[in-house]
Design an enzyme around this catalytic site. Sequence first.
Site, PDB file in Angstrom:
ATOM      1  N   TYR A  82       2.700   2.941   6.897  1.00 40.41           N
ATOM      2  CA  TYR A  82       1.480   2.693   7.660  1.00 40.41           C
ATOM      3  C   TYR A  82       1.600   3.252   9.082  1.00 40.41           C
ATOM      4  O   TYR A  82       0.687   3.927   9.567  1.00 40.41           O
ATOM      5  CB  TYR A  82       1.208   1.193   7.687  1.00 40.41           C
ATOM      6  N   SER A 109      -4.175   1.849  14.995  1.00 43.14           N
ATOM      7  CA  SER A 109      -3.672   0.483  14.852  1.00 43.14           C
ATOM      8  C   SER A 109      -2.632   0.265  15.944  1.00 43.14           C
ATOM      9  O   SER A 109      -2.071   1.219  16.491  1.00 43.14           O
ATOM     10  CB  SER A 109      -3.014   0.311  13.480  1.00 43.14           C
ATOM     11  N   THR A 154     -15.667   1.553  -1.838  1.00 46.63           N
ATOM     12  CA  THR A 154     -14.982   1.978  -3.055  1.00 46.63           C
ATOM     13  C   THR A 154     -15.753   1.627  -4.318  1.00 46.63           C
ATOM     14  O   THR A 154     -15.466   2.161  -5.381  1.00 46.63           O
ATOM     15  CB  THR A 154     -13.577   1.352  -3.137  1.00 46.63           C
ATOM     16  N   ALA A 194       3.533   5.611  10.129  1.00 41.18           N
ATOM     17  CA  ALA A 194       3.524   7.076  10.060  1.00 41.18           C
ATOM     18  C   ALA A 194       2.098   7.598  10.023  1.00 41.18           C
ATOM     19  O   ALA A 194       1.740   8.569  10.699  1.00 41.18           O
ATOM     20  CB  ALA A 194       4.301   7.562   8.836  1.00 41.18           C
ATOM     21  N   ARG A 254     -16.804  -4.025   4.651  1.00 41.45           N
ATOM     22  CA  ARG A 254     -16.213  -5.293   5.059  1.00 41.45           C
ATOM     23  C   ARG A 254     -15.450  -5.133   6.366  1.00 41.45           C
ATOM     24  O   ARG A 254     -15.180  -4.025   6.820  1.00 41.45           O
ATOM     25  CB  ARG A 254     -15.268  -5.835   3.983  1.00 41.45           C
TER      26      ARG A 254
END
Length: 238
Positions: A144, A131, A37, A146, A15
């Site tokens: 996140y 990100s 998953t 980190a 996705r």
Amino acid sequence: MRFSGRTAFVTGASRGIGRAIALALGTEGARVIGTRTGAHGTTDDACHEWVEVDFTNEGQLETCVERVVAIGPDVLVNNAGINRIAPFAEIDPLDFRAIQQVNVFAPFRLCQAAIPAMRARGWGRIVNMSSIWGKIGKAQRGSYSASKFAIDGLTVALAAEHAADGILANSVAPGFIDTELTRRVLGESGIESIVTTIPGHRLGRPEEIARLVLWLASDENSYVSGQNIAVDGGFTRV
């Protein structure tokens, strides 16, 4: 057909951004193996083969590592990731560990698995998904951020050690991208507020991330390595 004869391994390919990357690689001739998953019949067209794996499960991760060793991909895209938001003082240590496991440790192990075959052929491309929160900070993103700052450091280490082997490693830092997850987390009112802070005044599209990943993973990229490139409409620069 920039990837004709190449094999690509893409994590989190069922996705969003991962799906867009897998589809784009396949369209340009790559044999694409993706992870998910669980079984998702509606997304079977994104990859030629699927590996079902939960990266929080150590045993499943190591089985996936063995699969990557056997495949010996030309291109590795570490896209799978998780995020759980909480005030720093209230972060559940188990959540923190899970986020580092999926976002950092799994890419680390998959990179280790892919490198020998890449080095043997004298060519390889690794793209790790970072990100904007791996470039700048935001409240309640401690776990996140980190992980995403860490994936940038891992990418730099790969570039330093393996560029001479013909392996180029980079990370891509998406901003606010129009995915099902973004719309679920932010909601329409949240999106309306966010786009006013983006110079481009819109969300990015998964296909825009995919186009950069494809270039970084192709022969056209012959000298870019160790970079963390933001695709965010200018959000982190103004």
